[in-house]
Design an enzyme around this catalytic site. Structure first.
Site, PDB file in Angstrom:
ATOM      1  N   LYS A  15       0.806  -1.223   0.000  1.00 57.39           N
ATOM      2  CA  LYS A  15       0.000   0.000   0.000  1.00 57.39           C
ATOM      3  C   LYS A  15       0.837   1.270   0.000  1.00 57.39           C
ATOM      4  O   LYS A  15       1.846   1.346   0.684  1.00 57.39           O
ATOM      5  CB  LYS A  15      -0.878   0.010   1.254  1.00 57.39           C
ATOM      6  CG  LYS A  15      -1.904  -1.099   1.236  1.00 57.39           C
ATOM      7  CD  LYS A  15      -2.771  -1.025   2.450  1.00 57.39           C
ATOM      8  CE  LYS A  15      -3.923  -2.019   2.308  1.00 57.39           C
ATOM      9  NZ  LYS A  15      -4.763  -2.020   3.514  1.00 57.39           N
ATOM     10  N   GLY A  40      10.272  -0.744  11.836  1.00 54.08           N
ATOM     11  CA  GLY A  40       9.690   0.600  11.919  1.00 54.08           C
ATOM     12  C   GLY A  40      10.724   1.714  11.964  1.00 54.08           C
ATOM     13  O   GLY A  40      10.529   2.773  11.359  1.00 54.08           O
ATOM     14  N   GLY A  92      10.501  -4.000   7.809  1.00 57.35           N
ATOM     15  CA  GLY A  92       9.372  -4.912   7.633  1.00 57.35           C
ATOM     16  C   GLY A  92       9.702  -6.179   6.877  1.00 57.35           C
ATOM     17  O   GLY A  92      10.604  -6.923   7.232  1.00 57.35           O
TER      18      GLY A  92
END
Ligand code: 3PG
Ligand code: MG
Length: 398
Positions: free
Chosen positions: A197, A377, A354
């Site tokens: 995304k 992160g 990630g």
């Protein structure tokens, strides 16, 4: 370097509080991936060898209601002992009498792990009293948890203001690698940004277009860009409501001289599963009901040419649905190209964040990248251009 390191701070005979990131994957009480532990070992070994007491602090998981066995750091002690090749003591609390007693009993050169810092609510609140309680346990603070540096917590930020502080070897290596990749890179710099995304990576993309010369997009997010350019993406993963943001990123890139590279072909399928029937087609030829599940061979060739012209590569996120064979093909192929260019000293390649490490390990090339970050992160926030509080606190102390 604007902070102290183990080269500039004298730890001999001291009690050194090392903030590590022992937030490692555990299944049935067993550590399933020891990467973070393995990368921490040089710091622990060096401090121990200098005759200091090594007191390790870390969080584990996200407990919200005090202590529980599921989130106890006790379960990682055997994996740390194995990686260190030495016994490791454990204290049932990270602060107060239990911690102090365990430290008193620890010999010089010994290693002790304190219980999960997040068992205290003050940790995530960066409570000054907790920071004071932690600082009272030792003489020197060493932060080796780059992967937790995006958190302004008592054990990552607050404590650094209360003791002489330094970066550990892993923190130092991460910051040096990231600095070479984006702060003062050899140009041209290419970035590969993939993943599902764009909504979760907007800040990252906006920062990258102002920092890199070539931005190569893959994964589901590339479909959103194609859609924003008027391409019919069929049933492909696509955030249609993000088309304006995608256009804004492309405009910023064009204005700043950053070239955006999108897939030109892909593997099209009607099913999201391993070994699904599929065909190779141009992105302009996606049929209704078809999903682009991976970039295709022409895209791999195009990206390979771009990487050959680059000196530096920053990689975050997979190209396609890499967990489903054969939709891992483009990720594997591009990763192999980057690894080969790195092996020939033509490219400095830095990856992290990630799914990225898993994707590169799946491709079998992680070891041949110049640097693979242990951070998820924190790596993403660093790519966003944000200040990492754990790093900033060390810099103020230099
Ligand atoms: C991580 O695994 O990303 C770090 O250990 C930070 O953990 P957190 O996201 O729970 O703060
Ligand atoms: Mg995280």
């Amino acid at each position: 370097m604007r902070f102290q390191t183990l080269d500039t701070i004298d730890v001999a005979g001291k009690t050194v509080l090392v903030r590590a990131d022992l937030n490692v994957p555990v299944a049935d009480g067993q550590v399933t991936d020891t990467t973070r532990i393995d990368r921490l070992v040089p710091t622990l070994t060096e401090i121990a060898a200098k005759g200091a007491k090594v007191v390790v602090m870390s969080h584990f998981g996200r407990p919200k209601n005090g202590p529980d066995t599921k989130n106890s750091l006790r379960q990682v002690v055997p994996a740390v002992e194995k990686a260190l090749g030495a016994p490791v003591a454990f204290a049932e609390d990270c602060v107060g009498e239990k911690a102090a007693a365990a430290i008193a009993a620890l010999p010089a050169g010994g290693v002790l792990i304190l219980e999960n810092t997040r068992f205290h609510a003050g940790e995530e609140k960066n409570d000054p009293d907790l920071a004071k309680g932690l600082a009272a346990l030792g003489d020197i603070y060493v932060n080796d948890a780059f992967s937790s540096a995006h958190r302004a917590h008592a054990s990552t930020e607050g404590i650094a203001h209360l003791l002489p502080s330094a970066a550990g070897r892993l923190m130092q290596a991460e910051l040096e690698a990231l600095g070479k990749a984006l702060a003062a890179p050899e140009r041209p710099v290419a970035a590969v940004v993939g993943g599902a995304k764009i909504s979760t990576k907007l800040d990252l993309l906006l920062n990258m277009v102002s920092k890199v010369d070539i931005l190569i997009l893959g994964g589901g997010m590339a479909n959103t860009f194609l859609f924003a350019k008027g391409v019919r993406v069929g049933s492909s993963l696509c955030e249609r409501d993000m088309a304006d943001q995608a256009r804004a990123i492309m405009e910023k890139a064009a204005a700043g001289g950053c070239e955006i590279v999108l897939p030109v072909d892909g593997l099209m399928s009607r099913e999201f599963k391993a070994n699904a029937e599929h065909r190779v087609a141009a992105v302009t030829d996606i049929q209704d009901g078809e999903m682009m599940l991976d970039a295709g061979p022409a895209t791999v060739e195009l990206v390979g040419r771009k990487l050959e012209g680059a000196k530096t590569l920053v990689w975050n996120g997979p190209f396609g649905a890499f967990e489903l064979v054969p939709f891992d093909s483009a990720t594997n192929a591009v990763a192999a190209i980057a690894a080969n260019l790195t092996a020939q000293s033509k490219l400095l390649s830095v990856a992290g964040g990630g799914d990225t490490v898993a994707a590169l390990e799946h491709a079998g090339v992680a070891a041949r990248f110049s640097y693979v970050s242990t951070a998820g992160g924190a790596f993403l926030e660093w790519l966003e251009g944000k200040e990492l509080p754990g790093v900033a606190a060390l810099e103020k102390h230099a």
